[in-house]
Structures are given as structure tokens and as C-alpha cells.
Write an enzyme that holds these catalytic residues in place. Sequence first.
Site, short mmCIF file in Angstrom:
data_model
loop_
_atom_site.label_atom_id
_atom_site.label_comp_id
_atom_site.label_asym_id
_atom_site.label_seq_id
_atom_site.Cartn_x
_atom_site.Cartn_y
_atom_site.Cartn_z
N ASP A 92 2.67 14.64 2.19
CA ASP A 92 1.72 15.64 2.71
C ASP A 92 0.95 15.14 3.94
OD1 ASP A 92 0.75 13.94 0.47
OD2 ASP A 92 -1.20 14.68 1.17
N GLY A 134 -4.54 -4.45 -4.64
CA GLY A 134 -5.66 -3.61 -5.06
C GLY A 134 -5.29 -2.17 -5.10
N HIS A 135 -5.67 -1.51 -6.15
CA HIS A 135 -5.58 -0.06 -6.13
C HIS A 135 -6.67 0.54 -7.00
CE1 HIS A 135 -2.75 -1.12 -9.39
NE2 HIS A 135 -3.31 -0.10 -9.98
N GLN A 152 1.94 -6.23 -3.50
CA GLN A 152 2.40 -6.34 -2.11
C GLN A 152 3.77 -5.66 -2.00
OE1 GLN A 152 1.23 -9.66 -3.49
NE2 GLN A 152 -0.72 -8.71 -3.10
N LYS A 188 2.12 2.35 -5.09
CA LYS A 188 2.76 1.92 -6.35
C LYS A 188 1.89 2.32 -7.53
CE LYS A 188 2.88 -2.36 -4.75
NZ LYS A 188 2.71 -2.26 -3.30
N THR A 245 -5.99 -11.62 3.34
CA THR A 245 -7.08 -10.91 2.67
C THR A 245 -8.25 -11.87 2.36
OG1 THR A 245 -6.08 -11.33 0.53
CG2 THR A 245 -5.48 -9.26 1.61
N ASP A 269 0.82 -1.22 0.00
CA ASP A 269 0.00 0.00 0.00
C ASP A 269 0.85 1.27 0.00
OD1 ASP A 269 -2.31 -1.68 0.33
OD2 ASP A 269 -1.76 -1.84 2.44
P1 IMP Z 1 -2.62 -12.84 1.78
O1 IMP Z 1 -1.74 -12.29 0.72
O2 IMP Z 1 -4.08 -12.60 1.52
O3 IMP Z 1 -2.31 -14.28 2.08
O4 IMP Z 1 -2.30 -12.05 3.14
C1 IMP Z 1 -1.06 -12.18 3.81
C2 IMP Z 1 -0.59 -10.86 4.38
O5 IMP Z 1 -0.28 -9.98 3.30
C3 IMP Z 1 -1.65 -10.13 5.20
O6 IMP Z 1 -0.98 -9.41 6.24
C4 IMP Z 1 -2.25 -9.15 4.23
O7 IMP Z 1 -2.81 -8.03 4.88
C5 IMP Z 1 -1.01 -8.77 3.43
N1 IMP Z 1 -1.33 -8.30 2.08
C6 IMP Z 1 -1.67 -9.04 1.01
N2 IMP Z 1 -1.86 -8.26 -0.07
C7 IMP Z 1 -1.64 -7.00 0.33
C8 IMP Z 1 -1.64 -5.74 -0.34
O8 IMP Z 1 -1.89 -5.63 -1.55
N3 IMP Z 1 -1.34 -4.66 0.42
C9 IMP Z 1 -1.01 -4.77 1.74
N4 IMP Z 1 -0.97 -5.91 2.38
C10 IMP Z 1 -1.29 -7.02 1.70
#
Ligand code: IMP
Length: 413
Positions: free
Chosen positions: A326, A39-40, A217, A15, A125, A12
Site C-alpha cells: 500500500d 526491534g519491532h 536483521q 517480519k 545500532t 525491517d
Molecule cells: P549492528 O547490527 O548494530 O552491528 O549494525 C550493523 C548494520 O546492521 C547497520 O547498518 C545497522 O543499521 C544494521 N541493522 C542491525 N540490526 C538491524 C535491524 O534490525 N534492522 C535493520 N538494520 C539493522
Amino acid sequence: MVDLIVGLQWGDEGKGKIVDLVAKNYDVVIRSQGGHNAGHTVVLDGKKYALHLLPSGVLNPNAVNVIGNGVVVYPPQLIKEIKEFDKNIKNRLLISDKAHMILDHHIAIDKARERLRGKNAIGTTSRGIGPAYADKIARAGVRMGELKDIDKLIGKLSDYYEMNKGYLEYLGVKIPDINDVKKQLIFYKEELFENITDTTKYLWDNISKNMLLEGAQATLLDIDHGTYPYVTSSNTIASGALTGSGIPPKKLNKVTGIAKAYTTRVGNGPFPTEESGEEGERIRKQGAEFGTTTGRPRRCGWFDVVAAKYAITINSCDEVALMKLDVLDGFKEVKVGVGYERNGKRLDYFPSDLDDVKPVYETLPGWDGSSGARKWGDLPDNAKKYIEFLEEKTGCKIKYISTGAEREDTIVR
Ligand code: IMP
């Protein structure tokens, strides 16, 4: 020429904004790992789109978008995004025949395992990411290319359900009716098969074009190099992007690391510079720090130099984009984690586990009014000092500074 954008923290970082900014320079944009856990939100012609699986090259009408072999694809989500986005995206989307498929039982397993972990839950997630990658590594996965022969695939899946019967029962996951699975697979094939191809070959054949690998990620969520087990199930770092696309390592040109001016994390796991009090709450509020995929409030804290240096090194970053500067506007003072301490001993290296690690801070004077700055000269002096401090401590040039949500609210140095 292949460039890479990679997150340096726990995801997050923003990117999407940098990819959006530079996407016009690339002919091909590639996702190489993760799935719809990423996700974005992007805005195109005034309309908002939530992208989870489609590469950000969809923003550039001339770019080809590749979902590489390292991605795990949940077909219903991809079909939904394709439909929501625009029909023409089908003409410029390639899905690797080697990419693994997330099936409904993977999602059910993910949720069941989290439930059983109780207080030790990862905080996933719930998208089935871990179980799909687990099957891939166990050589029990299903690849997108296997949609070519549905009957064969159904035979394989029947065996899979039979072999995993006890485990699925234990988890409370219902084995689906194989006829329903067949119907689903036929639908997936109808919707996606024309886009499924050998993307490794495509990338090799087009390697002279401008290509962008878009990381999902981030480094500290890497399955090998992140804060295991509180990580995602793919290799999120630069070398993972090569594995996940088939691009030969020596073809990689520039690596841009993305970091926020502070740190956030969703899900559980260690976070040395976390600020659980009022200041963390203020960052969350000012930065609107809620997950795009799950809506969960993000944990917030200060910039962590030790973690950033580790991430910059492991990804061989040429430059950094510092996002959401900011959000720190109006703080009287800002803290920066410059080291760790464990049992009274100073650590300047990001260790393999963060047990009992406490941050060592330096405090810098705060600033106001960086919001919307578009030139270095427009930044308040203390904000400039903060950036120069981070550059000095991390040893990497900060090339981009983001000061607001608009694409134009970006300083390029
Ligand atoms: P998973 O990828 O759903 O198995 O989640 C594993 C860990 O990665 C958890 O702490 C999620 O919150 C984190 N995570 C997975 N995808 C994202 C992302 O796109 N942004 C931030 N954290 C993520």
C-alpha cells in the site's frame, strides 16, 4: 516440524507482522541470532510493546519462547522486556546457556569504533553487537551459562580487561570497576538464571512440536553473504538459524522470505536501487520509514530483483511475503531493479561487492487503492500485475501480501 521466517533485504521488512499472523500455529518460537539491534513493535490487547530480544511467540500465550545459542544477550535489556511484557512470560522463556552476553564494555567499544571510523562508519545500532560476536569468535566471550559461577566469571573478566587494557585505552573506553561488574552479574543471575538452560537439548527433545525460527536483521546484512563490511555481525540467513539454534538441517520444513514491495536500508553501505530524490522521500513518508531501534530515517528505493533472487536462493525460500504494498499507492509509475550494470557490462547475479554497480530498471504502471485490501480480487489490476511481475522475475511464489498495519490487512493466496 520447523519453519523459518527470514528477511530478504536489509532488514525491517515487516517480519514481525507475519510472525504475529502465524505465531498462533506454533508451540515454540525461537530467536537464533542477533541481539537487541533487532526491534519491532507489537500490539497486544491494545497495548504497544517494543520487542528487541524476546521472540514474537510471547504474543501467543501458549508458546514457549527460546533465545537460542546464536543470540547475543544484553541482560539489562532482556530483564526490562520481561518486566514490561508480563510476568507470566518467565514461565515460557528459555535462554540458551551457550548464548553469549553483551556487557557494557562491548557497547562502549561499538560506539568508540564507529567514532574512529569516521566517514567509513558502518552505521551500527550502537548495541555492542559486533564487539560481543568478535569476542565470541576470538574465544574470549562470556556465555549466559557462566553466570552459574560468578567468582570464576569475575576472574575471567579481570584477565580479559588486563589483556585488552591497551586496546581499550586506545579506544577511550574506561575499564569498569570489577566490583561494579560483579554486582551487575549477580543481578543478571538473580533475574535470569532460572530461565537459562541447554536449549539445544530442549529443541531436540521437542522436535515433533511446531516450531518457528524467527529471523532477525536480513540476508543482505549477513556477515558472510551480505554487503560486507556494511553488515551485522551474525549469519542472518537460513543456515545461520540452524547454527544459532542447534536444529538439525534436515528438520527444516518451510522457509518464508519476507520482502517489502520496495527496499529500505538503515546504516551505511551500498544500495543500488536507492532513490535519494523526491520519490525516495515519498516512500519514506508514506511508509513511515524510521528505525524501530534507533529512530533513524531509513534510506528508501525500489524493489531489487537481483538482490531478492540471491536471497531467495541462499535461503531456499518456498514462498515470499510481500509487505507494505500500500505504500506504493498513488505513484503514477513504479520502478523495479531487474539487473545491474558494471562498467557497461550487464550482471544478473548479486556480486560479492557492489562497487560501481548501477541498477537496470523496468518501469511499470502504478496504482491506487491497494490499502486495506484483504482479498486478491480487491487489489487494483496494476498492483496485481506488479506482484505477478515480481513472481516471474524472482521465480518464487508470493503467498502473503500486506496492505496495511492491521493484522487483517493481509492477503493470503
Ligand atoms: P549492528 O547490527 O548494530 O552491528 O549494525 C550493523 C548494520 O546492521 C547497520 O547498518 C545497522 O543499521 C544494521 N541493522 C542491525 N540490526 C538491524 C535491524 O534490525 N534492522 C535493520 N538494520 C539493522
